[in-house]
Design an enzyme around this catalytic site. Sequence first.
Site, PDB file in Angstrom:
ATOM      1  N   ASP A  38       0.834  -1.205   0.000  1.00  0.00           N
ATOM      2  CA  ASP A  38       0.000   0.000   0.000  1.00  0.00           C
ATOM      3  C   ASP A  38       0.868   1.253   0.000  1.00  0.00           C
ATOM      4  O   ASP A  38       0.577   2.219  -0.713  1.00  0.00           O
ATOM      5  CB  ASP A  38      -0.892   0.029   1.243  1.00  0.00           C
ATOM      6  CG  ASP A  38      -1.949  -1.056   1.250  1.00  0.00           C
ATOM      7  OD1 ASP A  38      -3.129  -0.729   1.092  1.00  0.00           O
ATOM      8  OD2 ASP A  38      -1.594  -2.236   1.440  1.00  0.00           O
ATOM      9  N   GLY A 163      -0.387 -10.870  -0.694  1.00  0.00           N
ATOM     10  CA  GLY A 163      -1.255  -9.737  -0.960  1.00  0.00           C
ATOM     11  C   GLY A 163      -2.661 -10.152  -1.332  1.00  0.00           C
ATOM     12  O   GLY A 163      -3.598  -9.370  -1.222  1.00  0.00           O
ATOM     13  N   ASP A 165      -4.960 -12.531  -0.034  1.00  0.00           N
ATOM     14  CA  ASP A 165      -5.088 -13.375   1.150  1.00  0.00           C
ATOM     15  C   ASP A 165      -5.898 -14.652   0.949  1.00  0.00           C
ATOM     16  O   ASP A 165      -5.461 -15.742   1.311  1.00  0.00           O
ATOM     17  CB  ASP A 165      -5.750 -12.580   2.286  1.00  0.00           C
ATOM     18  CG  ASP A 165      -5.050 -11.281   2.602  1.00  0.00           C
ATOM     19  OD1 ASP A 165      -4.134 -10.886   1.851  1.00  0.00           O
ATOM     20  OD2 ASP A 165      -5.417 -10.645   3.596  1.00  0.00           O
ATOM     21  N   GLU A 395     -12.021  -0.099  -1.971  1.00  0.00           N
ATOM     22  CA  GLU A 395     -10.895  -1.023  -1.876  1.00  0.00           C
ATOM     23  C   GLU A 395     -10.839  -1.930  -3.103  1.00  0.00           C
ATOM     24  O   GLU A 395      -9.763  -2.187  -3.650  1.00  0.00           O
ATOM     25  CB  GLU A 395     -11.031  -1.855  -0.598  1.00  0.00           C
ATOM     26  CG  GLU A 395      -9.880  -2.789  -0.325  1.00  0.00           C
ATOM     27  CD  GLU A 395     -10.065  -3.580   0.966  1.00  0.00           C
ATOM     28  OE1 GLU A 395      -9.147  -4.344   1.316  1.00  0.00           O
ATOM     29  OE2 GLU A 395     -11.124  -3.436   1.626  1.00  0.00           O
TER      30      GLU A 395
END
Length: 428
Positions: A38, A163, A165, A395
């Site tokens: 991020d 990244g 998950d 997101e």
Amino acid sequence: MPVQESLTEEARRILRANDRGGFTIPTAGLYPFQWLWDAGFTALGWMQFDEGRAWQELETLFLGQWPNGMLPHIVFHRPEPTYFPGPERWGVTRTPPTSAITQPPVVATFVRWMLEQAQNQAQAEAKARSLYPKMLAYHRWFKRERDPENTGLITVLHPWETGADNSPAWDEALARVEVDPALPPYIRRDTAHVDPTQRPHQSEYDRFLTLLEVYKRAGFDQLRLLRECPFRVASLLIDCVLHRANRDLLWLSRRLGFADEAEIEGWLEASQRGIESLWDEEAGLYFNRDLRSGAAIRVGVSASFLPLYAGTSSPQRALRLLRTLEGWARQVRYLVPSTDPYSPRFEPQRYWRGPVWAVVNYLIALGFADYGYPEMALRIRQDTLKLCEMTGFSEYFHPLTGQGLGGGTFSWTAAIYLAWGQAEGPLR
């Protein structure tokens, strides 16, 4: 005010609102600390309007670097009760507290890009020069402790490291992790912020936390974990991002006058072979690999296109990848879904099992542009910007409806809009 100008101002406002004085949180409540990859994307966003703040983002990230060179995936700069698992659960005794795993190593690539585009070249060169030894130590850690046999593939020891998950690529490998019967009780915080249908399942979380206990029992000894950790995979996201980062670290070494070229070139030769060994000719796609069984994980994911970003593919394989993605595009409205939409494991709104992620789109589009397919790169860019215009800086996004999913006012999505939305062509 035109839509693009208004959204640019909103994206800048989000970065400022998520700024915690030297580091940028992904979004309040859900992710209140600094995450590794991020931070890289966010720095690229800051670079569009505040170069000094962009460099500070990366300098602050490296405050969490371990003495062995590892850069952790979370740096807990200050206490915050809205997130689990926090520093107490990780049990890392250092200052600042951190997690004990890493994440896709985007930093060297972004340092190069920031140096190339900087208005203040003197500042940029000084910052890049100070960061270079830290990035080199981080990449050496990968080679020394995650590929000690020089296979060209990094061993990943936790789904969070990838990244992605809860990607369906990890289903079988994660299912083999037996939940620790003595697993300390816990209360998830993520589902208090986001609809549970958009998040990983509880059974996955039990295994994520079991692996954390495995880490702690091993004293975070990476070479011991290579033998004992029940979850061991080769992740295209990690390997391709690292290969590109090593290419850019080599560029920085030459540009800044460091003498590490032969070492980095050796890494690149090995990872070129390793990544290309993941190609599946029948599927026309690259697959992740289960390193315990040695078998290919035969489910297509968005990372399957990242060898183009890495630059390891042949022109013939690049064309096959283009055709594969064109097939995916016939099943969804917005590219690139995080899981093959033809797969029975495709879930269009659950985290990494189907939704579109702006940051991965950026990397995939760059790869297609590099291989001479600007139309596909432009399609991915346009889809990404359209999603932001429709539903804001979420997101991730539903690939069929465009609905914004997960956390809102998300820093890396805003950063991608800033870095990409102003470009005249398909890329930066």
